[in-house]
Design an enzyme around this catalytic site. Structure first.
Site, PDB file in Angstrom:
ATOM      1  N   ASP A  18      -4.615 -25.902  24.087  1.00 31.26           N
ATOM      2  CA  ASP A  18      -4.697 -24.843  23.067  1.00 31.26           C
ATOM      3  C   ASP A  18      -4.510 -23.466  23.708  1.00 31.26           C
ATOM      4  OD1 ASP A  18      -4.968 -23.899  20.503  1.00 31.26           O
ATOM      5  OD2 ASP A  18      -7.165 -23.874  20.543  1.00 31.26           O
ATOM      6  N   HIS A  35       4.574 -21.116  23.826  1.00 30.97           N
ATOM      7  CA  HIS A  35       4.904 -22.545  23.744  1.00 30.97           C
ATOM      8  C   HIS A  35       5.840 -22.936  24.888  1.00 30.97           C
ATOM      9  CE1 HIS A  35       2.734 -22.810  20.060  1.00 30.97           C
ATOM     10  NE2 HIS A  35       3.619 -22.185  19.317  1.00 30.97           N
ATOM     11  N   LEU A 129       1.447 -43.119  36.382  1.00 37.53           N
ATOM     12  CA  LEU A 129       0.713 -42.478  35.284  1.00 37.53           C
ATOM     13  C   LEU A 129       1.353 -42.763  33.923  1.00 37.53           C
ATOM     14  CD1 LEU A 129      -1.480 -40.174  34.594  1.00 37.53           C
ATOM     15  CD2 LEU A 129       0.502 -38.654  34.529  1.00 37.53           C
TER      16      LEU A 129
HETATM   17  C1  IPE Z   1      -5.210 -28.378  18.332  1.00 38.23           C
HETATM   18  O1  IPE Z   1      -4.988 -27.017  18.372  1.00 38.23           O
HETATM   19  C2  IPE Z   1      -3.896 -29.110  18.243  1.00 38.23           C
HETATM   20  C3  IPE Z   1      -3.095 -29.089  19.470  1.00 38.23           C
HETATM   21  C4  IPE Z   1      -3.475 -28.589  20.617  1.00 38.23           C
HETATM   22  C5  IPE Z   1      -1.802 -29.717  19.350  1.00 38.23           C
HETATM   23  P1  IPE Z   1      -4.989 -26.140  17.039  1.00 38.23           P
HETATM   24  O2  IPE Z   1      -4.694 -24.742  17.450  1.00 38.23           O
HETATM   25  O3  IPE Z   1      -4.101 -26.743  16.017  1.00 38.23           O
HETATM   26  O4  IPE Z   1      -6.498 -26.300  16.557  1.00 38.23           O
HETATM   27  P2  IPE Z   1      -7.384 -25.371  15.616  1.00 38.23           P
HETATM   28  O5  IPE Z   1      -6.572 -25.079  14.382  1.00 38.23           O
HETATM   29  O6  IPE Z   1      -7.688 -24.120  16.394  1.00 38.23           O
HETATM   30  O7  IPE Z   1      -8.621 -26.164  15.359  1.00 38.23           O
HETATM   31  C1  IPE Z   2      -1.459 -24.883  21.100  1.00 36.16           C
HETATM   32  O1  IPE Z   2      -1.420 -23.497  21.067  1.00 36.16           O
HETATM   33  C2  IPE Z   2      -0.121 -25.497  20.773  1.00 36.16           C
HETATM   34  C3  IPE Z   2      -0.034 -26.166  19.464  1.00 36.16           C
HETATM   35  C4  IPE Z   2      -1.037 -26.339  18.657  1.00 36.16           C
HETATM   36  C5  IPE Z   2       1.253 -26.656  19.058  1.00 36.16           C
HETATM   37  P1  IPE Z   2      -1.582 -22.699  19.703  1.00 36.16           P
HETATM   38  O2  IPE Z   2      -0.231 -22.524  19.089  1.00 36.16           O
HETATM   39  O3  IPE Z   2      -2.581 -23.346  18.835  1.00 36.16           O
HETATM   40  O4  IPE Z   2      -2.102 -21.317  20.230  1.00 36.16           O
HETATM   41  P2  IPE Z   2      -3.275 -20.427  19.607  1.00 36.16           P
HETATM   42  O5  IPE Z   2      -4.464 -21.322  19.436  1.00 36.16           O
HETATM   43  O6  IPE Z   2      -2.756 -19.911  18.288  1.00 36.16           O
HETATM   44  O7  IPE Z   2      -3.511 -19.350  20.609  1.00 36.16           O
HETATM   45 MG    MG Z   3      -4.593 -23.158  18.601  1.00 35.83          MG
END
Ligand code: IPE
Ligand code: IPE
Ligand code: MG
Length: 247
Positions: A18, A35, A129
């Site tokens: 995240d 990303h 892995l």
């Molecule tokens: C969880 O992150 C999903 C992934 C890392 C793919 P999100 O950014 O979607 O989660 P929330 O919305 O903060 O709970």
């Molecule tokens: C995790 O990073 C990647 C995905 C959920 C695809 P986020 O896109 O959720 O990044 P934040 O949480 O908004 O910083």
């Molecule tokens: Mg996120």
């Protein structure tokens, strides 16, 4: 010199990757840059987990709920997934990594699905892995899918409802196997966000404030060292006295 005891490493590590967007915003970049950088971190983390001899690394790459995001971000992520899958094939082969995936994979765009299937097929003979990507993955959706398949089997007369136990459910999950020993979440949120709900019942949890794009090998080692110091009890006693285990 990592200070890691091989005997105390998790066999299965799962990561909620995240904070890509927050990292990018903090640097003054568009979310997409986060990303892209996050995809590079996947290579670094996978290579290190393979080098350390872990059995499985399960990465939450795109959730069932992430389809709620703006269409442009979803389209970017799906193109990035394809690019990543093609680009990383040589590295996966070099590191003896076997790629697998969990989630509602039929939801993916056809091109990403094709690139995924090709990478899975190309790496199928590797025995190092297991890198498992959770894509269009939701823990509740996975349990719903398992329940549905059990009902279908009961209706077909191939499953006796009285025989259903925990192993019956586990066996019908997307990828039956060893539950994660350690769950890492980056970017500081203390929640599960619908990841591996069934499988993490006794996982050790480690949350770091580092966002995924800046999650380094040192950060990974810090989490693994922390895990090595944990005492896992699974509801039992660590060093039971003989009288404690008698009924
Ligand atoms: C969880 O992150 C999903 C992934 C890392 C793919 P999100 O950014 O979607 O989660 P929330 O919305 O903060 O709970
Ligand atoms: C995790 O990073 C990647 C995905 C959920 C695809 P986020 O896109 O959720 O990044 P934040 O949480 O908004 O910083
Ligand atoms: Mg996120």
């Amino acid at each position: 010199m990592t200070g890691l005891d091989p005997a105390k490493l998790p066999r299965h590590l799962a990561i909620i990757m995240d904070g890509n967007g927050r990292w990018a915003s903090g640097q003054g970049f568009a979310r997409t840059k986060g990303h892209e950088k996050g995809a590079d971190t996947i290579r670094t983390a996978t290579t290190e987990c393979a080098r350390l001899g872990l059995e499985q690394l399960t990465l939450y790459a795109f959730s069932h709920e992430n389809w709620k995001r703006p269409r442009a971000e979803i389209a970017f992520l799906m193109r990035l997934l394809s690019k990543f899958l093609v680009r990383e094939r040589p590295t996966m082969m070099d590191n003896n990594v076997r790629l697998t995936a969990i989630g509602r994979l039929d939801d993916l765009p056809a091109s990403a699905r094709k690139d995924l299937d090709e990478s899975i097929a190309q790496t199928a003979g590797n025995n190092g892995l297991n890198l498992c990507l959770a894509l269009s993955y939701g823990g509740r959706a996975e349990i719903v899918d398992a329940v549905r398949s059990m009902f279908e089997e009961v209706a077909a007369g191939t499953l006796d409802p009285k025989s259903i136990d925990e192993s019956s459910v586990s066996a019908r999950l997307y990828q039956p196997g060893r539950d994660p020993d350690l769950l890492i979440r980056t970017a500081g949120e203390r929640r599960i966000s619908n990841f591996l709900l069934w499988q993490i019942s006794y996982a050790e949890i480690f949350v770091t404030n580092a966002c995924w794009p800046e999650f380094s090998v040192d950060e990974l080692h810090a989490a693994l060292r922390d895990y090595a110091g944990r005492t896992r009890k699974f509801g039992g006693l660590v060093d039971p006295r003989p009288e404690a285990v008698q009924r």
